[in-house]
Design a protein around this motif. Structure first.
Motif, PDB file in Angstrom:
ATOM      1  N   LYS A  29      32.119  65.898  25.247  1.00  0.00           N
ATOM      2  CA  LYS A  29      33.240  66.066  24.315  1.00  0.00           C
ATOM      3  C   LYS A  29      34.043  64.860  24.414  1.00  0.00           C
ATOM      4  O   LYS A  29      34.440  64.090  25.312  1.00  0.00           O
ATOM      5  N   TYR A  60      38.660  75.035  16.756  1.00  0.00           N
ATOM      6  CA  TYR A  60      37.756  73.880  16.538  1.00  0.00           C
ATOM      7  C   TYR A  60      37.806  72.958  17.800  1.00  0.00           C
ATOM      8  O   TYR A  60      36.906  72.648  18.403  1.00  0.00           O
ATOM      9  N   ASN A  64      35.087  71.813  20.557  1.00  0.00           N
ATOM     10  CA  ASN A  64      34.774  70.393  20.407  1.00  0.00           C
ATOM     11  C   ASN A  64      35.322  69.143  20.877  1.00  0.00           C
ATOM     12  O   ASN A  64      34.932  68.217  21.120  1.00  0.00           O
ATOM     13  N   TYR A  65      36.546  69.564  21.431  1.00  0.00           N
ATOM     14  CA  TYR A  65      37.341  68.501  21.996  1.00  0.00           C
ATOM     15  C   TYR A  65      37.940  68.663  23.414  1.00  0.00           C
ATOM     16  O   TYR A  65      38.137  69.797  23.763  1.00  0.00           O
ATOM     17  N   LYS A 129      38.497  66.256   9.988  1.00  0.00           N
ATOM     18  CA  LYS A 129      37.330  65.388   9.397  1.00  0.00           C
ATOM     19  C   LYS A 129      37.506  64.041   9.860  1.00  0.00           C
ATOM     20  O   LYS A 129      36.776  63.124  10.372  1.00  0.00           O
ATOM     21  N   ASN A 132      37.015  63.459  13.663  1.00  0.00           N
ATOM     22  CA  ASN A 132      35.606  63.341  13.793  1.00  0.00           C
ATOM     23  C   ASN A 132      34.866  62.179  13.240  1.00  0.00           C
ATOM     24  O   ASN A 132      33.813  61.839  13.387  1.00  0.00           O
TER      25      ASN A 132
END
Length: 136
Positions: A29, A60, A64-65, A129, A132
Motif C-alpha cells: 500500500k 477506503y 488501500n492506504y 481520486k 490515487n
C-alpha cells in the motif's frame, strides 16, 4: 458471529515512519503522510473534519492506504512526547521543507514521493481520486 476489531470505523493512524513503511511494504500500500497542526491550523482541522474523519474516507483508507500523521500542535495540553516531536520534525525536514500546513504527501513503501496535495473544499470521493492519481 465475531467481526474483526479492525473494522472501517477505526482508522489506524501511524505515527512512526519505520512502522508505516513496514506495513506499506507488507500490504503493498502507499503511505499517505499528513502534516498538520491539529490545534491551530484552520485548514488542517477542516481537512480532518471533511475528509479524514468521514466514513467514506476511513473505509477506503483502511483497505488501500497506510495513514501516517505528523502533527505539530502548539497548545501545551496537546503537546506530543519529545521523541514524537523530534520524529515529526525529521519527517518535515525531508518531506515538508517549506513548512506548509496542511500538507499531504503520497509515498511509496520506500518513502519515495509520488505526489503532494493539501486542503481543498471537495468530497471524500474526489479527494481519494486525487490521491490515487499519484499512485501508479
Amino acid at each position: 458471529m465475531i467481526v474483526g476489531v479492525n473494522t472501517a470505523s477505526a482508522q489506524e493512524w501511524q505515527t512512526d515512519f519505520a512502522v508505516a513503511k513496514e506495513i506499506a511494504t507488507k500490504e503493498s500500500k502507499p503511505i499517505i503522510l499528513v502534516f498538520q497542526g491539529s490545534d491551530w491550523c484552520g485548514p488542517c482541522i477542516k481537512l480532518d473534519r471533511e475528509i479524514w474523519s468521514t466514513d467514506t474516507f476511513k473505509a477506503y483508507a483502511n483497505e488501500n492506504y497506510v495513514m501516517l500523521k505528523a502533527d505539530f500542535p502548539k497548545r501545551k495540553k496537546n503537546a506530543l512526547s519529545e521523541a514524537q516531536t523530534k520524529a515529526n520534525a525529521q519527517l518535515a525536514e525531508i518531506y515538508n521543507k517549506q513548512g506548509f500546513f496542511p500538507f499531504v504527501v503520497v509515498l511509496d513503501s520506500n518513502g519515495k514521493v509520488l505526489g503532494e496535495n493539501s486542503y481543498k473544499k471537495t468530497t471524500p470521493e474526489n479527494y481519494i481520486k486525487e490521491l490515487n492519481a499519484f499512485i501508479k
